[in-house]
Design a protein around this motif. Structure first.
Motif, mmCIF file in Angstrom:
data_model
loop_
_atom_site.group_PDB
_atom_site.id
_atom_site.type_symbol
_atom_site.label_atom_id
_atom_site.label_comp_id
_atom_site.label_asym_id
_atom_site.label_seq_id
_atom_site.Cartn_x
_atom_site.Cartn_y
_atom_site.Cartn_z
ATOM 1 N N VAL A 168 80.956 37.320 43.709
ATOM 2 C CA VAL A 168 79.494 37.334 43.578
ATOM 3 C C VAL A 168 79.084 36.852 42.183
ATOM 4 N N GLY A 169 79.746 37.399 41.158
ATOM 5 C CA GLY A 169 79.391 37.078 39.772
ATOM 6 C C GLY A 169 79.588 35.607 39.447
ATOM 7 N N ASP B 80 84.154 22.210 48.338
ATOM 8 C CA ASP B 80 84.268 22.198 46.870
ATOM 9 C C ASP B 80 83.867 23.547 46.283
ATOM 10 N N ASP B 81 82.750 24.076 46.807
ATOM 11 C CA ASP B 81 82.267 25.388 46.346
ATOM 12 C C ASP B 81 83.302 26.462 46.664
ATOM 13 N N TYR B 82 83.837 26.389 47.881
ATOM 14 C CA TYR B 82 84.842 27.371 48.318
ATOM 15 C C TYR B 82 86.061 27.344 47.398
ATOM 16 N N LEU B 83 86.535 26.105 47.126
ATOM 17 C CA LEU B 83 87.727 25.923 46.290
ATOM 18 C C LEU B 83 87.517 26.518 44.894
ATOM 19 N N LYS B 84 86.323 26.241 44.347
ATOM 20 C CA LYS B 84 86.010 26.709 43.001
ATOM 21 C C LYS B 84 85.964 28.248 42.957
ATOM 22 N N ILE B 85 85.183 28.830 43.859
ATOM 23 C CA ILE B 85 84.998 30.292 43.845
ATOM 24 C C ILE B 85 86.292 31.007 44.210
ATOM 25 N N GLY C 299 75.804 29.020 39.970
ATOM 26 C CA GLY C 299 74.655 28.619 40.797
ATOM 27 C C GLY C 299 75.053 28.110 42.172
ATOM 28 N N ILE C 300 76.103 28.706 42.722
ATOM 29 C CA ILE C 300 76.583 28.286 44.048
ATOM 30 C C ILE C 300 76.036 29.245 45.102
#
Lengths: 203, 97
Positions: A44-45, A67-72, A51-52
């Motif tokens: 969450v943090g 991409d968002d999934y990979l990063k988080i 800003g995803i």
């Protein structure tokens, strides 16, 4: 003693539950909750920080793009590795400094004067905690390895987990070796024993 | 006495196995949390939501010229297999006009 009394005595004296298993289950609950909390809070943090956007569904956190999934996924797993490192080094620190078998008298006196005598722990407590944290470390290394192969997280997360596991294993083994030497001093003496070979020079 | 001893030993073994399973379950709990994160099923690798939205062009549509359900032929089916079927049907109807 009647057979009935004998049977009753036997039942009472028989340990119903394995002491080690109970201790391991007891020690495993807190780290499990801690790691789970770290994962959720980090997800969450970090999402908020970067800003995803994500939605919370029945199956968990759903991200819009890979991409968002990979990063988080990578950063939150790395947060878990860091939390694991904190726990592991706390246990290793306790087992090396505050172990009741080799704590210095000066430190013992200091801890008692500060009313922190609970820091002094025995091998059974320390090694059961160590075994649990090490198990989490190995499991995390295995899972990050598989995820890294399939491109679900960055490979550096796996490498960091690998380094943590290797380091903590080395320190843990060193501490167990020291403990074994303390418990069995003959072990060291045997290894230092001088063997003189005589090739018939005295004849 | 021997029978009782055997029963007790079996019971202890079963209890130990169950406790071992419980321990493994607790150990696996934080690791399974990794599966909490998922990606949307229709997501295209490397494409973010904003990129998709930015590619869309705004069209000026007069609401008065939009077709309404009243314009549809009477034999229009109430059910379609999927949205694509319905879309094709609409295209056929309005292309005839």
């Amino acid at each position: 003693m009647t057979p009935y009394n004998q049977a009753l005595y036997y039942i009472v004296s028989l340990p119903m539950f394995s002491r080690i298993l109970i201790k391991l289950i007891d020690q495993a609950i807190v780290p499990a909750i801690f790691l789970l909390t770290v994962k959720i809070v980090a997800t969450v943090g970090i999402s908020r920080y970067l800003g995803i956007d994500f939605t919370v569904g029945q199956t968990g956190f759903v991200f819009e793009s890979t991409d968002d999934y990979l990063k988080i996924s990578s950063y939150s797993t790395f947060a878990m590795v860091v939390a694991l490192a904190v726990g592991l080094f706390y246990i290793l620190f306790k087992s090396m400094i505050f172990h009741d078998s080799h704590i210095s008298p000066k430190l013992t006196a200091k801890l008692f004067s500060l009313r922190l005598s609970t820091f002094i722990q025995g091998s059974f407590d320390l090694y059961s905690q160590g075994a649990i944290w090490m198990s989490y470390s190995y499991l995390l290394m295995l899972v990050t390895g598989i995820m890294s192969i399939f491109g679900m997280i960055y490979s550096w997360v796996f490498y960091s987990s690998l380094i943590l596991t290797a380091l903590s294993t080395v320190f843990f083994v060193l501490d167990v070796e020291n403990e074994m030497k303390i418990k069995d001093p003959d072990m060291e003496e045997e290894s230092d024993e001088e063997i003189i070979l005589n090739f018939g020079e005295n004849k | 006495m021997k029978k009782l001893e055997a029963v007790l030993k079996t019971g202890k073994l079963i209890t130990d196995l169950l406790m071992l399973l419980l321990l493994l379950g607790i150990l696996a709990l934080p690791i399974t949390s990794i599966g909490l994160l998922q990606v949307k099923k229709d997501a295209v690798p490397g494409v973010t939501n904003m990129e998709v939205l930015s590619k869309q062009t705004q069209r000026e549509v007069d609401p008065k010229t939009l077709p309404s359900s009243a314009d549809l032929p009477e034999d229009t089916s109430d059910e379609f297999n999927n949205f694509e079927d319905f879309e094709n049907y609409l295209l056929n109807v309005y292309s005839e006009d």
